[in-house]
Design a protein around this motif. Structure first.
Motif, PDB file in Angstrom:
ATOM      1  N   TYR A   1      -8.065   5.357 -14.265  1.00  0.00           N
ATOM      2  CA  TYR A   1      -9.161   6.262 -13.928  1.00  0.00           C
ATOM      3  C   TYR A   1      -8.629   7.634 -13.539  1.00  0.00           C
ATOM      4  O   TYR A   1      -8.994   8.648 -14.100  1.00  0.00           O
ATOM      5  CB  TYR A   1      -9.994   5.688 -12.777  1.00  0.00           C
ATOM      6  N   GLU A   2      -7.763   7.642 -12.531  1.00  0.00           N
ATOM      7  CA  GLU A   2      -7.270   8.934 -12.031  1.00  0.00           C
ATOM      8  C   GLU A   2      -5.832   8.864 -11.536  1.00  0.00           C
ATOM      9  O   GLU A   2      -5.219   9.894 -11.288  1.00  0.00           O
ATOM     10  CB  GLU A   2      -8.167   9.433 -10.889  1.00  0.00           C
ATOM     11  N   GLY A   3      -5.291   7.670 -11.382  1.00  0.00           N
ATOM     12  CA  GLY A   3      -3.958   7.532 -10.822  1.00  0.00           C
ATOM     13  C   GLY A   3      -2.843   7.673 -11.846  1.00  0.00           C
ATOM     14  O   GLY A   3      -3.068   7.580 -13.058  1.00  0.00           O
ATOM     15  N   ILE A   4      -1.650   7.890 -11.348  1.00  0.00           N
ATOM     16  CA  ILE A   4      -0.467   7.934 -12.207  1.00  0.00           C
ATOM     17  C   ILE A   4      -0.079   6.508 -12.603  1.00  0.00           C
ATOM     18  O   ILE A   4       0.267   6.234 -13.747  1.00  0.00           O
ATOM     19  CB  ILE A   4       0.711   8.613 -11.468  1.00  0.00           C
TER      20      ILE A   4
ATOM     21  N   CYS B   1       1.068   9.492  -5.279  1.00  0.00           N
ATOM     22  CA  CYS B   1       1.001  10.734  -4.498  1.00  0.00           C
ATOM     23  C   CYS B   1       1.220  11.944  -5.421  1.00  0.00           C
ATOM     24  O   CYS B   1       2.123  11.943  -6.257  1.00  0.00           O
ATOM     25  CB  CYS B   1       2.054  10.711  -3.393  1.00  0.00           C
ATOM     26  N   ILE B   2       0.374  12.962  -5.260  1.00  0.00           N
ATOM     27  CA  ILE B   2       0.483  14.146  -6.127  1.00  0.00           C
ATOM     28  C   ILE B   2       1.081  15.346  -5.392  1.00  0.00           C
ATOM     29  O   ILE B   2       1.077  16.463  -5.907  1.00  0.00           O
ATOM     30  CB  ILE B   2      -0.894  14.535  -6.701  1.00  0.00           C
ATOM     31  N   SER B   3       1.619  15.094  -4.199  1.00  0.00           N
ATOM     32  CA  SER B   3       2.240  16.178  -3.443  1.00  0.00           C
ATOM     33  C   SER B   3       3.559  16.577  -4.096  1.00  0.00           C
ATOM     34  O   SER B   3       4.241  15.759  -4.720  1.00  0.00           O
ATOM     35  CB  SER B   3       2.492  15.737  -1.997  1.00  0.00           C
ATOM     36  N   SER B   4       3.922  17.829  -3.947  1.00  0.00           N
ATOM     37  CA  SER B   4       5.188  18.324  -4.500  1.00  0.00           C
ATOM     38  C   SER B   4       6.368  18.035  -3.578  1.00  0.00           C
ATOM     39  O   SER B   4       7.509  18.310  -3.919  1.00  0.00           O
ATOM     40  CB  SER B   4       5.101  19.829  -4.746  1.00  0.00           C
ATOM     41  N   THR B   5       6.091  17.464  -2.409  1.00  0.00           N
ATOM     42  CA  THR B   5       7.160  17.176  -1.460  1.00  0.00           C
ATOM     43  C   THR B   5       8.106  16.106  -2.021  1.00  0.00           C
ATOM     44  O   THR B   5       7.700  15.239  -2.789  1.00  0.00           O
ATOM     45  CB  THR B   5       6.589  16.679  -0.106  1.00  0.00           C
ATOM     46  N   ILE B   6       9.349  16.188  -1.635  1.00  0.00           N
ATOM     47  CA  ILE B   6      10.353  15.228  -2.120  1.00  0.00           C
ATOM     48  C   ILE B   6      10.113  13.848  -1.527  1.00  0.00           C
ATOM     49  O   ILE B   6      10.265  12.827  -2.203  1.00  0.00           O
ATOM     50  CB  ILE B   6      11.775  15.718  -1.766  1.00  0.00           C
ATOM     51  N   ASP B   7       9.729  13.819  -0.263  1.00  0.00           N
ATOM     52  CA  ASP B   7       9.563  12.546   0.443  1.00  0.00           C
ATOM     53  C   ASP B   7       8.128  12.035   0.337  1.00  0.00           C
ATOM     54  O   ASP B   7       7.375  12.020   1.319  1.00  0.00           O
ATOM     55  CB  ASP B   7       9.959  12.704   1.916  1.00  0.00           C
TER      56      ASP B   7
ATOM     57  N   PRO C   1      -5.173  11.078  -3.470  1.00  0.00           N
ATOM     58  CA  PRO C   1      -4.772   9.707  -3.786  1.00  0.00           C
ATOM     59  C   PRO C   1      -4.249   8.930  -2.571  1.00  0.00           C
ATOM     60  O   PRO C   1      -4.589   7.760  -2.384  1.00  0.00           O
ATOM     61  CB  PRO C   1      -3.672   9.897  -4.838  1.00  0.00           C
ATOM     62  N   CYS C   2      -3.442   9.574  -1.751  1.00  0.00           N
ATOM     63  CA  CYS C   2      -2.899   8.912  -0.554  1.00  0.00           C
ATOM     64  C   CYS C   2      -4.016   8.455   0.369  1.00  0.00           C
ATOM     65  O   CYS C   2      -4.007   7.327   0.882  1.00  0.00           O
ATOM     66  CB  CYS C   2      -1.952   9.845   0.199  1.00  0.00           C
ATOM     67  N   ARG C   3      -4.995   9.334   0.595  1.00  0.00           N
ATOM     68  CA  ARG C   3      -6.098   9.000   1.497  1.00  0.00           C
ATOM     69  C   ARG C   3      -6.974   7.898   0.920  1.00  0.00           C
ATOM     70  O   ARG C   3      -7.403   6.996   1.633  1.00  0.00           O
ATOM     71  CB  ARG C   3      -6.942  10.243   1.800  1.00  0.00           C
ATOM     72  N   LYS C   4      -7.220   7.968  -0.387  1.00  0.00           N
ATOM     73  CA  LYS C   4      -8.064   6.949  -1.024  1.00  0.00           C
ATOM     74  C   LYS C   4      -7.398   5.567  -0.969  1.00  0.00           C
ATOM     75  O   LYS C   4      -8.058   4.546  -0.742  1.00  0.00           O
ATOM     76  CB  LYS C   4      -8.349   7.329  -2.482  1.00  0.00           C
ATOM     77  N   ILE C   5      -6.090   5.530  -1.205  1.00  0.00           N
ATOM     78  CA  ILE C   5      -5.365   4.245  -1.178  1.00  0.00           C
ATOM     79  C   ILE C   5      -5.403   3.658   0.221  1.00  0.00           C
ATOM     80  O   ILE C   5      -5.651   2.452   0.399  1.00  0.00           O
ATOM     81  CB  ILE C   5      -3.912   4.438  -1.651  1.00  0.00           C
ATOM     82  N   LEU C   6      -5.200   4.494   1.225  1.00  0.00           N
ATOM     83  CA  LEU C   6      -5.185   4.014   2.610  1.00  0.00           C
ATOM     84  C   LEU C   6      -6.561   3.507   3.038  1.00  0.00           C
ATOM     85  O   LEU C   6      -6.668   2.542   3.801  1.00  0.00           O
ATOM     86  CB  LEU C   6      -4.730   5.144   3.538  1.00  0.00           C
ATOM     87  N   SER C   7      -7.619   4.128   2.515  1.00  0.00           N
ATOM     88  CA  SER C   7      -8.978   3.719   2.885  1.00  0.00           C
ATOM     89  C   SER C   7      -9.512   2.592   1.998  1.00  0.00           C
ATOM     90  O   SER C   7     -10.608   2.074   2.239  1.00  0.00           O
ATOM     91  CB  SER C   7      -9.920   4.919   2.800  1.00  0.00           C
ATOM     92  N   GLY C   8      -8.733   2.232   0.951  1.00  0.00           N
ATOM     93  CA  GLY C   8      -9.164   1.156   0.060  1.00  0.00           C
ATOM     94  C   GLY C   8     -10.156   1.586  -0.994  1.00  0.00           C
ATOM     95  O   GLY C   8     -10.868   0.747  -1.560  1.00  0.00           O
TER      96      GLY C   8
ATOM     97  N   LEU D   1       0.829  -1.207   0.000  1.00  0.00           N
ATOM     98  CA  LEU D   1       0.000   0.000   0.000  1.00  0.00           C
ATOM     99  C   LEU D   1       0.866   1.261   0.000  1.00  0.00           C
ATOM    100  O   LEU D   1       0.544   2.248  -0.669  1.00  0.00           O
ATOM    101  CB  LEU D   1      -0.923   0.004   1.217  1.00  0.00           C
ATOM    102  N   ARG D   2       1.953   1.229   0.747  1.00  0.00           N
ATOM    103  CA  ARG D   2       2.840   2.400   0.793  1.00  0.00           C
ATOM    104  C   ARG D   2       3.470   2.650  -0.579  1.00  0.00           C
ATOM    105  O   ARG D   2       3.564   3.802  -1.024  1.00  0.00           O
ATOM    106  CB  ARG D   2       3.920   2.215   1.855  1.00  0.00           C
ATOM    107  N   LEU D   3       3.887   1.588  -1.265  1.00  0.00           N
ATOM    108  CA  LEU D   3       4.454   1.762  -2.605  1.00  0.00           C
ATOM    109  C   LEU D   3       3.401   2.314  -3.563  1.00  0.00           C
ATOM    110  O   LEU D   3       3.707   3.153  -4.421  1.00  0.00           O
ATOM    111  CB  LEU D   3       4.987   0.422  -3.121  1.00  0.00           C
ATOM    112  N   ALA D   4       2.156   1.844  -3.406  1.00  0.00           N
ATOM    113  CA  ALA D   4       1.074   2.369  -4.242  1.00  0.00           C
ATOM    114  C   ALA D   4       0.888   3.860  -3.987  1.00  0.00           C
ATOM    115  O   ALA D   4       0.644   4.642  -4.920  1.00  0.00           O
ATOM    116  CB  ALA D   4      -0.224   1.611  -3.948  1.00  0.00           C
ATOM    117  N   GLN D   5       1.035   4.270  -2.717  1.00  0.00           N
ATOM    118  CA  GLN D   5       0.930   5.692  -2.385  1.00  0.00           C
ATOM    119  C   GLN D   5       2.077   6.491  -2.998  1.00  0.00           C
ATOM    120  O   GLN D   5       1.862   7.568  -3.557  1.00  0.00           O
ATOM    121  CB  GLN D   5       0.935   5.876  -0.866  1.00  0.00           C
TER     122      GLN D   5
END
Length: 292
Positions: free
Chosen positions: A97-100, A44-50, A58-65, A36-40
Motif C-alpha cells: 500500500y505505502e510501505g517499503i 522508516c522514511i527518515s534520512s537519519t542514519i540510525d 510510517p514509524c507512528r503508524k506501525i507503533l499505533s498498529g 515492531l521495531r524491525l518493521a519500523q
C-alpha cells in the motif's frame, strides 16, 4: 542479546534482513516489541542514519498498529488453524500500500496446526517481493522442522523476575510476583495469569485439588462452566506445579503426563469440561494428586 538485535537492525537498515525470522524463548511481549521495531527500521522514511526515527508517518503508524503493510496472525483461542492462514495468505500477496516492506508477524507460531503450518510453508517457499515474515514462539521445537530449516533463528533468553516486573509497569508488584512464581518463571504464562486474575486462578486450583484428593466427582461441577482458554491456563499452571512436585518427590510423574495429555487434547479443540473430568478420574485412580 543486544549484539544479536544490533545485527538484526543493521541488516534491516541495509535491507538485507532474512525474509523469515523465527523468534523463540523469552517473553512474548519483548518478541513483539522487537518485531515492531524491525518493521519500523524497514519502513522508516527518515534520512537519519540510525533508523527508526519514531517520528515519521510510517514509524507512528506501525507503533499505533495502523500501518496497512504490517499484518498480524494470532491464535483463535488455542490454535492457529488453516482457515486463518489461508485468509492471512491473501493479505500477504496483496501489493504494497505505502510501505517499503510488508511485515507479517505470526504470534504463538508454535500453536499452528499441522495443516496450517503446511499452508504457511507454501508462502515461505515463495515469499512475495519485499516481504518479511516473523514467527514468534515460546518453543522453536513446536515449529515444523521444514519451516525451522528455512528461518533465521533468533533466541530470546528468559527475563529475570525483576526485569519482567519492570516491563509490566504495575504498582501491584506483590500480585505480579505471585503470578510469576505460579507460572514457573515463564513470563508469557505469568502475563496470562495476571490478565486472568491470580485470586480467581488460585481458587479454581484449590477446588480442583480438593476434589481430586477427596475423589469427589460431584465437587468438580463447581469448576464449570469453563472456556477453553481458561481451562488451558489452569492446566498449564497445574503442569508447572506437578513438575515442581516431581522434583521435590511429592508427586508421581504419571500426574504430569496426564496433565500434559489433557493440554494436548484441549489444543485439539476437545471439550474443556470433558477434558477436566477425564483428567480428574485418571488422578482418582492414582490415589489423588497433591496427596501427602
Amino acid at each position: 542479546m543486544n549484539l544479536q538485535l544490533d545485527l538484526l537492525e543493521k541488516a534491516a537498515r541495509e535491507y538485507r534482513l532474512a525474509h523469515l525470522l523465527l523468534f523463540h524463548g523469552g517473553s512474548a511481549l519483548y518478541q513483539r516489541e522487537v518485531a515492531l521495531r524491525l518493521a519500523q527500521v524497514l519502513n522508516c522514511i527518515s534520512s537519519t542514519i540510525d533508523r527508526p526515527c519514531q517520528e515519521c508517518s510510517p514509524c507512528r503508524k506501525i507503533l499505533s498498529g495502523n500501518h496497512p503493510d504490517i499484518s498480524w496472525l494470532k491464535p483463535l483461542k488455542t490454535t492457529i488453524g488453516i482457515d486463518q492462514v489461508l485468509a492471512w495468505q491473501e493479505k500477504v500477496y496483496l501489493k504494497h500500500y505505502e510501505g517499503i516492506f510488508k511485515v507479517s508477524i505470526v504470534e504463538q507460531a508454535d500453536l499452528l496446526t499441522l495443516p496450517a503450518a503446511n499452508s504457511l510453508l507454501k508462502v515461505i517457499e515463495e515469499p512475495p517481493e519485499r516481504t518479511v515474515i516473523i514467527l514468534c514462539s515460546e518453543n522453536a521445537e513446536g515449529i515444523l522442522p521444514t519451516i525451522q530449516s528455512r528461518a533465521q533463528l533468533v533466541y530470546f533468553p528468559d527475563l529475570t523476575e525483576e526485569t519482567w516486573l519492570t516491563s509490566l509497569e504495575t504498582e501491584d508488584e506483590k500480585t505480579a510476583s505471585v503470578a510469576f512464581n505460579l507460572s514457573g518463571k515463564n513470563q508469557n504464562l505469568a502475563t496470562e495469569i495476571l490478565q486472568h486474575g491470580v485470586e480467581l486462578l488460585q481458587d479454581w486450583l484449590n477446588k480442583f485439588r480438593k476434589a481430586v484428593i477427596e475423589k469427589d466427582f460431584l465437587a468438580l461441577f463447581a469448576l464449570f462452566p469453563l472456556e477453553k482458554n481458561q481451562a488451558l491456563l489452569y492446566l498449564q499452571v497445574l503442569a508447572v506445579q506437578a513438575q515442581e512436585g516431581i522434583i521435590n518427590g511429592m508427586i508421581h510423574p504419571f500426574e504430569f503426563l496426564a496433565i500434559g495429555k489433557a493440554i494436548d487434547l484441549l489444543r485439539q479443540q476437545a471439550n474443556p469440561r470433558l477434558v477436566i473430568e477425564v483428567l480428574a478420574l485418571e488422578l482418582f485412580q492414582q490415589g489423588g494428586a497433591y496427596s501427602d
